[in-house]
Motif scaffolding. Structure first.
Motif, PDB file in Angstrom:
ATOM      1  N   SER A   1       0.818  -1.214   0.000  1.00  0.00           N
ATOM      2  CA  SER A   1       0.000   0.000   0.000  1.00  0.00           C
ATOM      3  C   SER A   1       0.851   1.263   0.000  1.00  0.00           C
ATOM      4  O   SER A   1       0.378   2.335  -0.371  1.00  0.00           O
TER       5      SER A   1
ATOM      6  N   ASN B   1      -0.609  -6.696   0.790  1.00  0.00           N
ATOM      7  CA  ASN B   1      -1.678  -7.649   0.499  1.00  0.00           C
ATOM      8  C   ASN B   1      -1.142  -8.835  -0.290  1.00  0.00           C
ATOM      9  O   ASN B   1      -0.329  -8.667  -1.205  1.00  0.00           O
TER      10      ASN B   1
ATOM     11  N   ASN C   1      -4.199  -0.450  -3.075  1.00  0.00           N
ATOM     12  CA  ASN C   1      -4.683  -1.824  -3.104  1.00  0.00           C
ATOM     13  C   ASN C   1      -6.033  -1.906  -3.820  1.00  0.00           C
ATOM     14  O   ASN C   1      -6.294  -2.850  -4.571  1.00  0.00           O
TER      15      ASN C   1
END
Length: 459
Positions: free
Chosen positions: A296, A320, A397
Motif C-alpha cells: 500500500s 496484500n 490496493n
C-alpha cells in the motif's frame, strides 16, 4: 597676312582640341576577351526599367553618388535562427551595399503565412512561427520605386518532441492463470516506469489452440492444456510471461482456491531489513496456488514477487497477498522504523502486534481492505457499492484490485454538506494514476476530476 591669319587660327583650334582632350573626364573599360583597353569619353548612367542594366542619362546623376562610377546595389539577408517553434519569433536582418543616392526601400514577404508570419520593416524584420513547415522570407530592395535586387532566408517551424522516458521493464498481473474452456480473464501489463513515453505492448501465445490472447491482454480458454503468454514492450523489447492452464470442465479447470492466510500478519523492520511472507492456500490440493503481492505504500515497504518485504523508509504499510485463482486476500501490516540495518533478515513474528494504519480519519485501511475483497469476489460485470458515513479515500490496493477486475464498476455513497452523493468509477478506471505518493486518493478529489467519474446528488 592671310597666311599669318591662317597660322593663328590653326594654332588656336589645335590648342582648343588639346585642352578638350586633356581636361574632359575619361572612363576606362577593360575587355576581358583580348585584354584591349579602350578609352572613351564618360557619360552619366542611370537605372533602366528594373533589369539592373545601366543606360546613358540626360545629365541627372541622382542614381549614382559618383558621376564617374557605374551604379550598383545589392541586398543580402541573415536569419538569426533558422529553426523556431510555433509561437516563438526570430529576427531576419538585411544588409545593403550600394552607391546609389536614389530613394531606397526594403519590402519583406513570406512564402507561407500559415507557417511563418513576417512583420516590421526596414533593415530588420520579425518572423513568428505559426505552424510546422518551412517558409521563405524575402527582402526586396527598391530604388526610386523599382526593384533592383532581392535575397531570401528560409525558416523552419517545428514543434519540439517531448523528452523521451524509456521503458525499463514490464510486470504482469497475474503471473499464472487457470481458465475453463470458454472462459475469459484479462491480464494486466504494468509498464515500468509508469510515465514511460511509449507504453505500447504486444501479446503472443505459445499455443493459441489452447489459450489465445487479444491485443489488450484478454485471455480466452479454447481447449484443455497449458500455454504460455508473452507480453513484449514496444520500447526496448522487455518481456514478461503468464502461465495459462485450461481445464476441460469449466470453472478453474481443477480444484479452486477457497481462502488464503499469511504469516506473519505483522512485522517490524529497520530500513534495509527484510523478511518473507508465507502464503497458506486452502484447500491444500488447490490446482493454482500462485499469488500476487501489493504494497500500500512503497515509500515505506516494497515487496518482491516471491514475497520478500524490505523496509524503505519510516512509516507503516499494508502488504496484500492476493491469490490469482479466486482473488482471495490476506495482508501483513509492516512498520518500518528510522534505524538503518545492514540488510539482515528480520524476525518472522514481531514481539508485539501492530495497530492498523490510519493516516487520517478519511483513510481507513480496513475500508480499503474490505473494498478489495468485494471487488475481487464480485460476479462478472458487477457494480460494487461502498457505503460510508463521510467522504473517505481509496488506496493503491483498491487500484490494484480494479486493475485485476477491469469489468467491475466501483460506486460509493456518502453524505456531504447536507446532501447524499453517489460517486461512480467506470469499468477500467485508472485509479492508480490518481493516488498520491502516500498511496491514497480522497473521494472528494475524485469527484472534482473530469475524467469519467460520475457524481450524482441523490437528495
Amino acid at each position: 597676312m592671310h597666311r599669318k591669319l591662317y597660322s593663328i587660327l590653326f594654332a588656336g583650334l589645335a590648342a582648343l582640341l588639346v585642352s578638350a582632350l586633356l581636361f574632359r573626364p575619361l572612363s576606362v573599360r577593360a575587355n576581358e576577351a583580348d585584354a584591349e583597353v579602350d578609352f572613351e569619353v564618360e557619360e552619366h548612367f542611370e537605372w533602366d526599367g528594373g533589369d539592373g542594366d545601366l543606360y546613358p542619362s540626360d545629365g541627372d546623376d541622382s542614381g549614382s553618388s559618383d558621376p564617374g562610377m557605374e551604379t550598383y546595389a545589392y541586398i543580402s539577408v541573415y536569419a538569426h535562427d533558422s529553426e523556431i517553434r510555433p509561437g516563438s519569433s526570430t529576427t531576419v536582418t538585411a544588409s545593403v551595399y550600394s552607391n546609389s543616392t536614389g530613394s531606397m526601400d526594403i519590402r519583406w514577404s513570406t512564402s507561407h503565412p500559415g507557417v511563418a508570419s513576417v512583420s516590421g520593416g526596414g533593415m530588420a524584420a520579425n518572423v513568428t512561427g505559426v505552424s510546422n513547415g518551412t517558409a521563405y522570407i524575402t527582402a526586396a530592395l527598391y530604388i526610386n520605386g523599382t526593384q533592383v535586387d532581392s535575397d531570401t532566408a528560409y525558416i523552419t517551424v517545428r514543434t519540439p518532441e517531448p523528452s523521451r522516458i524509456a521503458v525499463t521493464g514490464v510486470i504482469v498481473h497475474p503471473e499464472s492463470l487457470n481458465l475453463g474452456v470458454g472462459e475469459m480473464q484479462k491480464v494486466v501489463a504494468d509498464i515500468q516506469p509508469n510515465n514511460a513515453t511509449n507504453t505500447r505492448v504486444s501479446w503472443s501465445s505459445t499455443n493459441s489452440a489452447i489459450a489465445k490472447v487479444d491485443p489488450d491482454g484478454l485471455v480466452h480458454g479454447i481447449n484443455p492444456g497449458v500455454a504460455t503468454l508473452t507480453v513484449r514492450t514496444d520500447d526496448n523489447g522487455y518481456t514478461a510471461k503468464v502461465q495459462v492452464s485450461v481445464g476441460g470442465g469449466g470453472g478453474n479447470g481443477g480444484i479452486a482456491v477457497q481462502s488464503v492466510w499469511v504469516t506473519p500478519t505483522t512485522a517490524t523492520l529497520a530500513i534495509n531489513q527484510y523478511f518473507y511472507i508465507t502464503p497458506n492456500i486452502q484447500p491444500a490440493n488447490a490446482q493454482n496456488k500462485s499469488v500476487t503481492y501489493v504494497s500500500s505504500n512503497p515509500a515505506v515497504a516494497v515487496v518482491a514477487p516471491d514475497g520478500k518485504v524490505t523496509g524503505v523508509g519510516p512509516g507503516q504499510a499494508v502488504v496484500n497477498c492476493i491469490t490469482n485463482d479466486g482473488h482471495k486476500v490476506d495482508a501483513t501490516t509492516v512498520t518500518v522504523g528510522t534505524a538503518v540495518a545492514p540488510g539482515a533478515p528480520a524476525p518472522a513474528v514481531p514481539a508485539a502486534p501492530v495497530a492498523p494504519v490510519i493516516a487520517t480519519e478519511t483513510r481507513s485501511p480496513l475500508l480499503c481492505y474490505q473494498t478489495v475483497q468485494t471487488i475481487l469476489g464480485a460476479t462478472p460485470n458487477a457494480t460494487v457499492d461502498v457505503p460510508a458515513l463521510q467522504p473517505m479515500a481509496y488506496d493503491v490496493n483498491v487500484a490494484a484490485a480494479l486493475n485485476m477486475r477491469p469489468d467491475v464498476t466501483l460506486a460509493a455513497t456518502f453524505p456531504y454538506q447536507g446532501h447524499q452523493f453517489r460517486m461512480t468509477l467506470p469499468k477500467g478506471y485508472p485509479l492508480a494514476a490518481q493516488c498520491d505518493k502516500t498511496g491514497y486518493v480522497e473521494w472528494l478529489q475524485l469527484c472534482a476530476l473530469n475524467n469519467g467519474v460520475v457524481v450524482q446528488m441523490l437528495n
